[in-house]
Design a protein around this motif. Structure first.
Motif, PDB file in Angstrom:
ATOM      1  N   UNK A 119       0.935  -1.176   0.067  1.00 40.87           N
ATOM      2  CA  UNK A 119      -0.005   0.061  -0.020  1.00 40.87           C
ATOM      3  C   UNK A 119       0.791   1.011   0.128  1.00 40.87           C
ATOM      4  N   UNK A 120       0.664   1.902  -0.834  1.00 40.68           N
ATOM      5  CA  UNK A 120       1.259   3.568  -1.242  1.00 40.68           C
ATOM      6  C   UNK A 120       0.237   4.424  -0.752  1.00 40.68           C
ATOM      7  N   UNK A 121       0.344   5.104   0.192  1.00 40.85           N
ATOM      8  CA  UNK A 121      -0.548   6.092   0.856  1.00 40.85           C
ATOM      9  C   UNK A 121      -0.152   7.511   0.804  1.00 40.85           C
ATOM     10  N   UNK A 122      -0.880   8.403   0.462  1.00 40.36           N
ATOM     11  CA  UNK A 122      -0.722   9.767   0.604  1.00 40.36           C
ATOM     12  C   UNK A 122      -1.815  10.473   1.456  1.00 40.36           C
ATOM     13  N   UNK A 123      -1.206  10.714   2.527  1.00 44.37           N
ATOM     14  CA  UNK A 123      -1.893  11.512   3.548  1.00 44.37           C
ATOM     15  C   UNK A 123      -2.153  13.048   3.217  1.00 44.37           C
ATOM     16  N   UNK A 124      -3.142  13.477   3.127  1.00 42.41           N
ATOM     17  CA  UNK A 124      -3.403  14.835   2.675  1.00 42.41           C
ATOM     18  C   UNK A 124      -3.829  15.631   3.971  1.00 42.41           C
ATOM     19  N   UNK A 125      -4.380  14.712   4.990  1.00 46.96           N
ATOM     20  CA  UNK A 125      -4.765  15.521   6.218  1.00 46.96           C
ATOM     21  C   UNK A 125      -4.390  14.422   7.379  1.00 46.96           C
ATOM     22  N   UNK A 126      -3.415  15.001   8.111  1.00 44.17           N
ATOM     23  CA  UNK A 126      -2.895  14.011   9.373  1.00 44.17           C
ATOM     24  C   UNK A 126      -2.827  14.624  10.451  1.00 44.17           C
ATOM     25  N   UNK A 127      -2.431  13.762  11.665  1.00 47.91           N
ATOM     26  CA  UNK A 127      -2.412  14.403  12.918  1.00 47.91           C
ATOM     27  C   UNK A 127      -1.049  14.465  13.208  1.00 47.91           C
ATOM     28  N   UNK A 128      -0.491  15.497  13.725  1.00 41.70           N
ATOM     29  CA  UNK A 128       0.962  15.649  14.139  1.00 41.70           C
ATOM     30  C   UNK A 128       1.947  15.419  12.887  1.00 41.70           C
ATOM     31  N   UNK A 129       2.696  14.542  13.089  1.00 39.34           N
ATOM     32  CA  UNK A 129       3.941  14.338  11.942  1.00 39.34           C
ATOM     33  C   UNK A 129       3.128  13.148  11.226  1.00 39.34           C
ATOM     34  N   UNK A 130       2.079  12.648  11.303  1.00 42.15           N
ATOM     35  CA  UNK A 130       1.436  11.526  10.547  1.00 42.15           C
ATOM     36  C   UNK A 130       1.657  10.030  10.762  1.00 42.15           C
TER      37      UNK A 130
END
Length: 170
Positions: A119-130
């Motif tokens: 799985x290759x994820x792009x976090x566009x909104x995350x908590x802290x450093x992700x």
């Protein structure tokens, strides 16, 4: 800023690759192991290139307000009994949190099937450093594959083993 992360989960399943592939393709079997947490759930599945899934639910955690969850995917490549590639979006309260590209590879082994989930994820909104978000996503994927393993077993569920590797990319 978008955070990119990749992880791979390798799993051995005690059934032939055709049965594992069917568990992805057949909606009735898929619903035994794929679902969003919560209540008031809805689900649609169209297993073909260009098709996909949509799922919605409302989830309430301990001491938290209800969250509306949505999952939308599209199948990009399906090679019967060998490979499934799809992209999906994870939305919370109408806000895109991440999108992922998932590659599921199946290969025959002497006593079943080797499954490799990348799985290759792009976090566009995350908590802290992700990091917490990545741990949540990776843990959810492991739980989903635990459910797949249980759906493929006729007897009582057995504790699966998993090899999870994570590559962090900014």
């Amino acid at each position: 800023m978008v955070r990119h992360d990749t992880f791979t989960i390798s799993r051995h399943l005690d059934v032939p690759p055709g049965e594992v592939f069917t568990a992805f393709a057949d909606t009735t079997i898929r619903l035994r192991w794929f679902r969003l947490p919560g209540r008031a759930a809805s689900y649609e599945h169209d297993f073909r290139v260009g098709g996909g899934e949509t799922a919605r639910s409302t989830y309430t955690g301990l001491d938290t307000a209800p969250e509306r969850l949505a999952y939308r995917s599209r199948y990009i490549d399906i090679t019967a009994v060998h490979r499934i590639i799809y992209g999906y979006e994870a939305v919370v309260d109408d806000d895109l949190r991440w999108t992922s590209l998932v590659t599921v590879q199946l290969h025959p082994e002497t006593d079943g099937t080797g499954l490799r989930w990348t799985e290759q994820a792009a976090f566009v909104r995350y908590t802290g450093d992700g990091g917490t978000d990545l741990a949540h996503l990776r843990g959810a994927s492991v739980l989903r594959l635990n459910g797949l393993d249980a759906a493929l077993r006729p007897g009582p569920p057995r504790r699966p083993t998993a090899d999870v590797r994570t590559e962090l990319r900014d």
